[in-house]
Design a protein around this motif. Structure first.
Motif, PDB file in Angstrom:
ATOM      1  N   ALA A   8       0.828  -1.210   0.000  1.00 13.37           N
ATOM      2  CA  ALA A   8       0.000   0.000   0.000  1.00 13.37           C
ATOM      3  C   ALA A   8       0.862   1.259   0.000  1.00 13.37           C
ATOM      4  CB  ALA A   8      -0.928  -0.010   1.216  1.00 13.37           C
ATOM      5  N   ARG A   9       1.887   1.270   0.842  1.00 14.90           N
ATOM      6  CA  ARG A   9       2.767   2.441   0.890  1.00 14.90           C
ATOM      7  C   ARG A   9       3.489   2.639  -0.443  1.00 14.90           C
ATOM      8  NH1 ARG A   9       3.917   0.264   6.144  1.00 14.90           N
ATOM      9  NH2 ARG A   9       3.051   1.560   7.797  1.00 14.90           N
ATOM     10  N   ALA A  10       3.941   1.531  -1.022  1.00 10.34           N
ATOM     11  CA  ALA A  10       4.670   1.620  -2.285  1.00 10.34           C
ATOM     12  C   ALA A  10       3.757   2.119  -3.406  1.00 10.34           C
ATOM     13  CB  ALA A  10       5.268   0.265  -2.646  1.00 10.34           C
ATOM     14  N   GLN A  11       2.530   1.606  -3.460  1.00 13.80           N
ATOM     15  CA  GLN A  11       1.615   2.042  -4.516  1.00 13.80           C
ATOM     16  C   GLN A  11       1.297   3.524  -4.389  1.00 13.80           C
ATOM     17  OE1 GLN A  11      -1.529  -0.437  -5.880  1.00 13.80           O
ATOM     18  NE2 GLN A  11      -3.034   1.201  -5.988  1.00 13.80           N
ATOM     19  N   ASN A  12       1.012   3.970  -3.191  1.00 12.91           N
ATOM     20  CA  ASN A  12       0.697   5.382  -2.992  1.00 12.91           C
ATOM     21  C   ASN A  12       1.891   6.275  -3.320  1.00 12.91           C
ATOM     22  OD1 ASN A  12      -1.850   4.645  -2.186  1.00 12.91           O
ATOM     23  ND2 ASN A  12      -1.442   4.854   0.001  1.00 12.91           N
ATOM     24  N   ALA A  13       3.089   5.812  -2.961  1.00 11.86           N
ATOM     25  CA  ALA A  13       4.293   6.592  -3.261  1.00 11.86           C
ATOM     26  C   ALA A  13       4.528   6.680  -4.770  1.00 11.86           C
ATOM     27  CB  ALA A  13       5.506   5.974  -2.567  1.00 11.86           C
ATOM     28  N   LEU A  14       4.273   5.574  -5.493  1.00 18.47           N
ATOM     29  CA  LEU A  14       4.423   5.589  -6.949  1.00 18.47           C
ATOM     30  C   LEU A  14       3.437   6.557  -7.590  1.00 18.47           C
ATOM     31  CD1 LEU A  14       4.956   1.839  -7.928  1.00 18.47           C
ATOM     32  CD2 LEU A  14       6.534   3.712  -8.283  1.00 18.47           C
ATOM     33  N   LEU A  15       2.200   6.536  -7.111  1.00 12.57           N
ATOM     34  CA  LEU A  15       1.192   7.434  -7.661  1.00 12.57           C
ATOM     35  C   LEU A  15       1.575   8.901  -7.451  1.00 12.57           C
ATOM     36  CD1 LEU A  15      -2.024   5.522  -6.540  1.00 12.57           C
ATOM     37  CD2 LEU A  15      -1.195   5.796  -8.882  1.00 12.57           C
ATOM     38  N   LYS A  16       2.167   9.197  -6.293  1.00 11.22           N
ATOM     39  CA  LYS A  16       2.605  10.568  -6.018  1.00 11.22           C
ATOM     40  C   LYS A  16       3.742  10.972  -6.963  1.00 11.22           C
ATOM     41  CE  LYS A  16       1.245  10.458  -1.151  1.00 11.22           C
ATOM     42  NZ  LYS A  16       1.715  10.412   0.265  1.00 11.22           N
ATOM     43  N   ILE A  17       4.639  10.035  -7.253  1.00 13.34           N
ATOM     44  CA  ILE A  17       5.730  10.316  -8.198  1.00 13.34           C
ATOM     45  C   ILE A  17       5.162  10.605  -9.582  1.00 13.34           C
ATOM     46  CG2 ILE A  17       7.677   9.286  -9.431  1.00 13.34           C
ATOM     47  CD1 ILE A  17       8.408   7.834  -6.839  1.00 13.34           C
ATOM     48  N   PHE A  18       4.221   9.757 -10.023  1.00 13.26           N
ATOM     49  CA  PHE A  18       3.630   9.962 -11.345  1.00 13.26           C
ATOM     50  C   PHE A  18       2.913  11.309 -11.414  1.00 13.26           C
ATOM     51  CE2 PHE A  18       3.003   5.081 -11.748  1.00 13.26           C
ATOM     52  CZ  PHE A  18       4.371   4.933 -11.908  1.00 13.26           C
ATOM     53  N   ARG A  19       2.161  11.622 -10.364  1.00 15.45           N
ATOM     54  CA  ARG A  19       1.361  12.856 -10.361  1.00 15.45           C
ATOM     55  C   ARG A  19       2.243  14.101 -10.402  1.00 15.45           C
ATOM     56  NH1 ARG A  19      -3.220  13.560  -5.832  1.00 15.45           N
ATOM     57  NH2 ARG A  19      -4.478  12.422  -7.367  1.00 15.45           N
ATOM     58  N   SER A  20       3.372  14.070  -9.694  1.00 10.86           N
ATOM     59  CA  SER A  20       4.187  15.280  -9.561  1.00 10.86           C
ATOM     60  C   SER A  20       5.336  15.371 -10.565  1.00 10.86           C
ATOM     61  CB  SER A  20       4.770  15.361  -8.142  1.00 10.86           C
ATOM     62  OG  SER A  20       5.633  14.265  -7.881  1.00 10.86           O
ATOM     63  N   GLU A  21       5.758  14.221 -11.142  1.00  9.78           N
ATOM     64  CA  GLU A  21       6.975  14.245 -11.953  1.00  9.78           C
ATOM     65  C   GLU A  21       6.804  13.799 -13.402  1.00  9.78           C
ATOM     66  OE1 GLU A  21      10.121  12.104 -10.051  1.00  9.78           O
ATOM     67  OE2 GLU A  21       9.636  12.857  -8.048  1.00  9.78           O
ATOM     68  N   VAL A  22       5.738  13.039 -13.695  1.00  8.29           N
ATOM     69  CA  VAL A  22       5.634  12.429 -15.031  1.00  8.29           C
ATOM     70  C   VAL A  22       4.451  13.008 -15.799  1.00  8.29           C
ATOM     71  CG1 VAL A  22       5.458  10.276 -16.315  1.00  8.29           C
ATOM     72  CG2 VAL A  22       6.586  10.289 -14.077  1.00  8.29           C
ATOM     73  N   PRO A  23       4.704  13.741 -16.875  1.00  8.18           N
ATOM     74  CA  PRO A  23       3.599  14.243 -17.710  1.00  8.18           C
ATOM     75  C   PRO A  23       2.914  13.088 -18.446  1.00  8.18           C
ATOM     76  CG  PRO A  23       5.660  15.447 -18.102  1.00  8.18           C
ATOM     77  CD  PRO A  23       6.008  14.223 -17.325  1.00  8.18           C
ATOM     78  N   VAL A  24       1.648  13.244 -18.740  1.00  5.53           N
ATOM     79  CA  VAL A  24       0.922  12.242 -19.521  1.00  5.53           C
ATOM     80  C   VAL A  24       1.595  12.065 -20.883  1.00  5.53           C
ATOM     81  CG1 VAL A  24      -1.267  11.708 -20.659  1.00  5.53           C
ATOM     82  CG2 VAL A  24      -1.266  12.695 -18.363  1.00  5.53           C
ATOM     83  N   GLY A  25       1.791  10.807 -21.251  1.00  7.48           N
ATOM     84  CA  GLY A  25       2.439  10.503 -22.522  1.00  7.48           C
ATOM     85  C   GLY A  25       3.936  10.343 -22.439  1.00  7.48           C
ATOM     86  N   LYS A  26       4.516  10.565 -21.236  1.00  9.23           N
ATOM     87  CA  LYS A  26       5.961  10.449 -21.055  1.00  9.23           C
ATOM     88  C   LYS A  26       6.305   9.166 -20.293  1.00  9.23           C
ATOM     89  CE  LYS A  26       7.055  14.298 -23.082  1.00  9.23           C
ATOM     90  NZ  LYS A  26       7.848  14.296 -24.344  1.00  9.23           N
ATOM     91  N   PRO A  27       7.516   8.618 -20.519  1.00  9.68           N
ATOM     92  CA  PRO A  27       7.918   7.392 -19.807  1.00  9.68           C
ATOM     93  C   PRO A  27       8.098   7.631 -18.311  1.00  9.68           C
ATOM     94  CG  PRO A  27       9.281   7.768 -21.752  1.00  9.68           C
ATOM     95  CD  PRO A  27       8.509   9.031 -21.524  1.00  9.68           C
ATOM     96  N   ILE A  28       7.790   6.623 -17.536  1.00 10.27           N
ATOM     97  CA  ILE A  28       8.038   6.676 -16.100  1.00 10.27           C
ATOM     98  C   ILE A  28       9.473   6.222 -15.836  1.00 10.27           C
ATOM     99  CG2 ILE A  28       5.603   6.171 -15.618  1.00 10.27           C
ATOM    100  CD1 ILE A  28       6.513   3.317 -14.812  1.00 10.27           C
ATOM    101  N   PRO A  29      10.039   6.494 -14.653  1.00  6.11           N
ATOM    102  CA  PRO A  29      11.385   5.991 -14.333  1.00  6.11           C
ATOM    103  C   PRO A  29      11.423   4.464 -14.399  1.00  6.11           C
ATOM    104  CG  PRO A  29      10.713   7.683 -12.764  1.00  6.11           C
ATOM    105  CD  PRO A  29       9.508   7.374 -13.583  1.00  6.11           C
ATOM    106  N   ILE A  30      12.597   3.913 -14.637  1.00  5.16           N
ATOM    107  CA  ILE A  30      12.729   2.457 -14.720  1.00  5.16           C
ATOM    108  C   ILE A  30      12.473   1.823 -13.359  1.00  5.16           C
ATOM    109  CG2 ILE A  30      14.341   2.602 -16.643  1.00  5.16           C
ATOM    110  CD1 ILE A  30      16.591   1.964 -14.670  1.00  5.16           C
ATOM    111  N   GLN A  31      12.141   0.538 -13.350  1.00  6.51           N
ATOM    112  CA  GLN A  31      11.760  -0.163 -12.126  1.00  6.51           C
ATOM    113  C   GLN A  31      12.865  -0.130 -11.078  1.00  6.51           C
ATOM    114  OE1 GLN A  31       9.961  -4.045 -12.655  1.00  6.51           O
ATOM    115  NE2 GLN A  31       9.080  -3.451 -14.615  1.00  6.51           N
ATOM    116  N   GLU A  32      14.105  -0.287 -11.507  1.00  2.00           N
ATOM    117  CA  GLU A  32      15.219  -0.299 -10.559  1.00  2.00           C
ATOM    118  C   GLU A  32      15.316   1.033  -9.819  1.00  2.00           C
ATOM    119  OE1 GLU A  32      19.937  -1.588 -10.423  1.00  2.00           O
ATOM    120  OE2 GLU A  32      18.943  -1.259 -12.339  1.00  2.00           O
ATOM    121  N   GLU A  33      15.160   2.141 -10.547  1.00  2.61           N
ATOM    122  CA  GLU A  33      15.211   3.460  -9.912  1.00  2.61           C
ATOM    123  C   GLU A  33      14.044   3.653  -8.955  1.00  2.61           C
ATOM    124  OE1 GLU A  33      14.585   8.163 -11.115  1.00  2.61           O
ATOM    125  OE2 GLU A  33      15.258   6.736 -12.658  1.00  2.61           O
ATOM    126  N   LEU A  34      12.846   3.214  -9.364  1.00  4.12           N
ATOM    127  CA  LEU A  34      11.670   3.358  -8.507  1.00  4.12           C
ATOM    128  C   LEU A  34      11.825   2.541  -7.230  1.00  4.12           C
ATOM    129  CD1 LEU A  34       8.845   3.195 -11.193  1.00  4.12           C
ATOM    130  CD2 LEU A  34       9.566   5.191  -9.872  1.00  4.12           C
TER     131      LEU A  34
END
Length: 226
Positions: A8-34
């Protein structure tokens, strides 16, 4: 799995990263970095990303995972309750083992740990008994405990179990086990090399085992990216 506080903590943290750092249509950071940023395993990150793909939040685009749409508030999981003192002690002890601050053969008392963590000996005993079921610690006389040594038999058993689990996982990924790619063959070879090295000599260095384990998972990660 989704009921797990870690998940749960990991999912919420990922969503916050996407919301604040990743524009729609752009790649997300690689799994190792996340995984590093969230201080969690790549397996947990992989499972969450797989869920996001099913829900339509992410999509594959030219080999990259891309944010398909804005994050919805409903995708956040309920925040887990605070960890109990026993759970905090358990996690800290595991962290010490990983960082080799506690080594195989080390002995310690319940009282010493209770003073270190500023909890009762009952809390310490519960945490140690929980980890003892995993074969990490063993109890000796007069409330003394020992870090269990990593020997060749234990590592061989872990290797056998991991071969079964990872073979099944990769088989599902490739859909057709008969057509598995070259990466899987390399993984099999690495496992055979590790087992051969263990059988040739006493295996007493936890760091060496962790290094081999890291190499193994890097191969798994490389296969998954393809």
């Amino acid at each position: 799995m989704t009921n797990s506080p870690v998940y749960a903590r990991a999912q919420n943290a990922l969503l916050k990263i996407f919301r604040s750092e990743v524009p729609v249509g752009k790649p997300i950071p690689i799994q190792e970095e996340l995984a590093k940023r969230l201080d969690t395993s790549r397996t947990t990150v992989h499972r969450i990303l797989k869920t996001f793909r099913k829900s339509g939040l992410l999509k594959m685009d030219k080999g990259d995972l891309v944010l398909k749409r804005p994050v919805n508030k409903a995708e956040f999981l309920p925040e887990p309750v605070a960890l109990s003192r026993r759970e905090i002690v358990e996690r800290s002890l595991i962290e010490k083992l990983v960082r080799q601050q506690m080594r195989p053969g080390d002995r310690f008392s319940e009282l010493a740990l209770a003073r270190e963590y500023k909890v009762t000996t009952v809390t310490i005993r519960e945490a140690l008994l929980s980890l003892a079921h995993l074969g990490v610690f063993s109890k000796t006389a007069r409330k003394q405990w020992t870090v269990v040594a990593i020997d060749a038999l234990m590592i061989n058993e872990l290797m056998d179990l991991r071969i079964l689990i990872e073979t099944f996982a990769l088989g599902r990924y490739f859909q057709n086990p008969a057509a598995m790619r070259e990466e899987f063959i390399q993984i099999q070879k690495k496992m055979q090399e590790c087992a051969a090295a263990i059988n040739r000599r006493p295996f007493v260095a936890p760091k060496e085992f962790l290094d081999l384990d890291k190499q193994f998972h890097n191969l798994i990660l490389g296969a998954g990216r393809n």
